[in-house]
Design a protein around this motif. Sequence first.
Motif, PDB file in Angstrom:
ATOM      1  N   PRO A 142       0.810  -1.229   0.000  1.00 47.15           N
ATOM      2  CA  PRO A 142       0.000   0.000   0.000  1.00 47.15           C
ATOM      3  C   PRO A 142       0.836   1.268   0.000  1.00 47.15           C
ATOM      4  CG  PRO A 142       0.046  -0.969   2.190  1.00 47.15           C
ATOM      5  CD  PRO A 142       0.705  -1.958   1.276  1.00 47.15           C
ATOM      6  N   ASP A 143       2.098   1.140   0.401  1.00 42.96           N
ATOM      7  CA  ASP A 143       2.990   2.294   0.454  1.00 42.96           C
ATOM      8  C   ASP A 143       3.635   2.600  -0.893  1.00 42.96           C
ATOM      9  OD1 ASP A 143       4.132  -0.251   0.855  1.00 42.96           O
ATOM     10  OD2 ASP A 143       5.986   0.609   1.659  1.00 42.96           O
ATOM     11  N   LYS A 144       3.475   1.701  -1.888  1.00 42.70           N
ATOM     12  CA  LYS A 144       4.081   1.890  -3.209  1.00 42.70           C
ATOM     13  C   LYS A 144       3.087   1.500  -4.298  1.00 42.70           C
ATOM     14  CE  LYS A 144       8.634   0.617  -1.336  1.00 42.70           C
ATOM     15  NZ  LYS A 144       9.753  -0.356  -1.433  1.00 42.70           N
ATOM     16  N   ALA A 145       1.843   1.915  -4.128  1.00 48.23           N
ATOM     17  CA  ALA A 145       0.763   1.429  -4.987  1.00 48.23           C
ATOM     18  C   ALA A 145       1.013   1.709  -6.466  1.00 48.23           C
ATOM     19  CB  ALA A 145      -0.564   2.049  -4.551  1.00 48.23           C
ATOM     20  N   GLY A 146       1.452   2.929  -6.807  1.00 48.90           N
ATOM     21  CA  GLY A 146       1.649   3.269  -8.208  1.00 48.90           C
ATOM     22  C   GLY A 146       2.748   2.446  -8.849  1.00 48.90           C
ATOM     23  N   ALA A 147       3.888   2.365  -8.196  1.00 50.75           N
ATOM     24  CA  ALA A 147       5.024   1.643  -8.751  1.00 50.75           C
ATOM     25  C   ALA A 147       4.725   0.150  -8.887  1.00 50.75           C
ATOM     26  CB  ALA A 147       6.259   1.854  -7.873  1.00 50.75           C
ATOM     27  N   ILE A 148       4.105  -0.435  -7.855  1.00 53.34           N
ATOM     28  CA  ILE A 148       3.804  -1.866  -7.888  1.00 53.34           C
ATOM     29  C   ILE A 148       2.748  -2.178  -8.937  1.00 53.34           C
ATOM     30  CG2 ILE A 148       2.856  -3.799  -6.558  1.00 53.34           C
ATOM     31  CD1 ILE A 148       5.760  -3.071  -5.915  1.00 53.34           C
ATOM     32  N   SER A 149       1.783  -1.291  -9.083  1.00 50.73           N
ATOM     33  CA  SER A 149       0.792  -1.464 -10.139  1.00 50.73           C
ATOM     34  C   SER A 149       1.479  -1.425 -11.502  1.00 50.73           C
ATOM     35  CB  SER A 149      -0.276  -0.376 -10.052  1.00 50.73           C
ATOM     36  OG  SER A 149      -1.288  -0.580 -11.011  1.00 50.73           O
ATOM     37  N   GLY A 150       2.457  -0.523 -11.660  1.00 50.83           N
ATOM     38  CA  GLY A 150       3.201  -0.442 -12.910  1.00 50.83           C
ATOM     39  C   GLY A 150       3.970  -1.716 -13.203  1.00 50.83           C
ATOM     40  N   VAL A 151       4.618  -2.282 -12.186  1.00 52.91           N
ATOM     41  CA  VAL A 151       5.376  -3.518 -12.360  1.00 52.91           C
ATOM     42  C   VAL A 151       4.446  -4.673 -12.712  1.00 52.91           C
ATOM     43  CG1 VAL A 151       6.765  -5.251 -11.159  1.00 52.91           C
ATOM     44  CG2 VAL A 151       7.274  -2.826 -10.861  1.00 52.91           C
ATOM     45  N   SER A 152       3.339  -4.786 -11.983  1.00 52.90           N
ATOM     46  CA  SER A 152       2.419  -5.898 -12.187  1.00 52.90           C
ATOM     47  C   SER A 152       1.731  -5.813 -13.543  1.00 52.90           C
ATOM     48  CB  SER A 152       1.374  -5.918 -11.064  1.00 52.90           C
ATOM     49  OG  SER A 152       0.457  -6.971 -11.258  1.00 52.90           O
TER      50      SER A 152
END
Length: 417
Positions: A142-152
Amino acid sequence: MSQTLKSQTSTAYSAGSSRGRVLLGTVLAQLGLGTVYAWSVLNPALAQRISGDHTQTFPIAITFSIMMISLSVSTLLIGWLQHRFGVRRVLVACGIVLGAGLLVSAFTTSLWMLYLFAGVIVGAADGIGYLLSLTNVLRWYPDKAGAISGVSVGSYGVPAVILPFIVTPVLGNADSGYAGLTTCFILWAVTVIVLIGGGGLLLADAPEIPKDHSHASHEYTIAQMLRRPQAYLLYFGITAFCFAGLFIIGHAGDGAITADDPSKYLIGTAITLVSLVGLVNTIGRFFFGWLSDRVRRTLIVAVALSVLAVFAFVLGLTWLPQPALYIVGFLLFGASFGGCITIYPTIVGDFFGKNSQAKNYSVIYQGFASGALITLIFNILMAQKIITFGTSLLIGSAFLAISAVILFMVRKPGPVE
């Protein structure tokens, strides 16, 4: 995120499965699930098998529209499926079902069987696996939602870049009758079973995100969300860019039909264009994900929709235009679609709460089905020669312009009443 929430989140993740393992499993699963976006490269070969004419691709392209509708509608089940079986079992099952649908498609010569197995069944398995693994990993980070969404979601776009080059030597060409089509489907089925099933085995259900008291009042249920106008405005926005993206991606392989001789299909050009669209689609996912942690997410989508509206209008007026123009147009649509679909789950989480994100986004995500349905209608109309590709783009440009205005204006709702 406040220091309190960061501390609580860190504590919640100190036990149980590591976030890194879950992220790895998600990436593997998304790589397998994203193979469906290379579908259009098979359109001519399937047209040759079913109709005997590799240029009759519009009826085959309808399969992709059905797949996308099924993909979207199936996501309404993810909340129940995760609660009943857990993310690991569901993802493994998705890999097996998706592979089975492709295996049946490998041998069918019936258009309706193709619609059922490659469209409905493959689409449903893909949608459930995609959205469940995505929303689950976002709750782990939840602390890196944008970046993790981008990776996934970026991983979901990678196969469309590389598969056309892998498929082409196996597939063959029109002169050979596309003799390798069955082999392509079988290899595809085995690959997705290994990637999705193997990735699924690494997954674990995310713990509930600790609630910062300043944000606890923004956890909406589906019923509460649907009483807010923002839900319908976001729905309209996702419908617009999904229609634009799916329409272009579904016909990327057809962009190699020459303007002076529509019966001439340039296979090398088609493979390159499909891969280029896949490449910028993937880059858009990573870039928009990174950017969304720094810029207001709805503003990013609004700007993207504005650019697409202008280009759809220009492209629609000149179709079939000079090759450079439609290639640039296809690339813009591919990049914007990939980027917008990446950050939209996070927008819904921002607006209506992160713990309820999976269920709430599965409802908003039905705008994807609406976009696919509009694409399907346009494909049918084009197959019947009622409208042209250019006319479809002109209609779409108006739709995109309205959506851009909506996304510029929409704001996060207040606390739950």
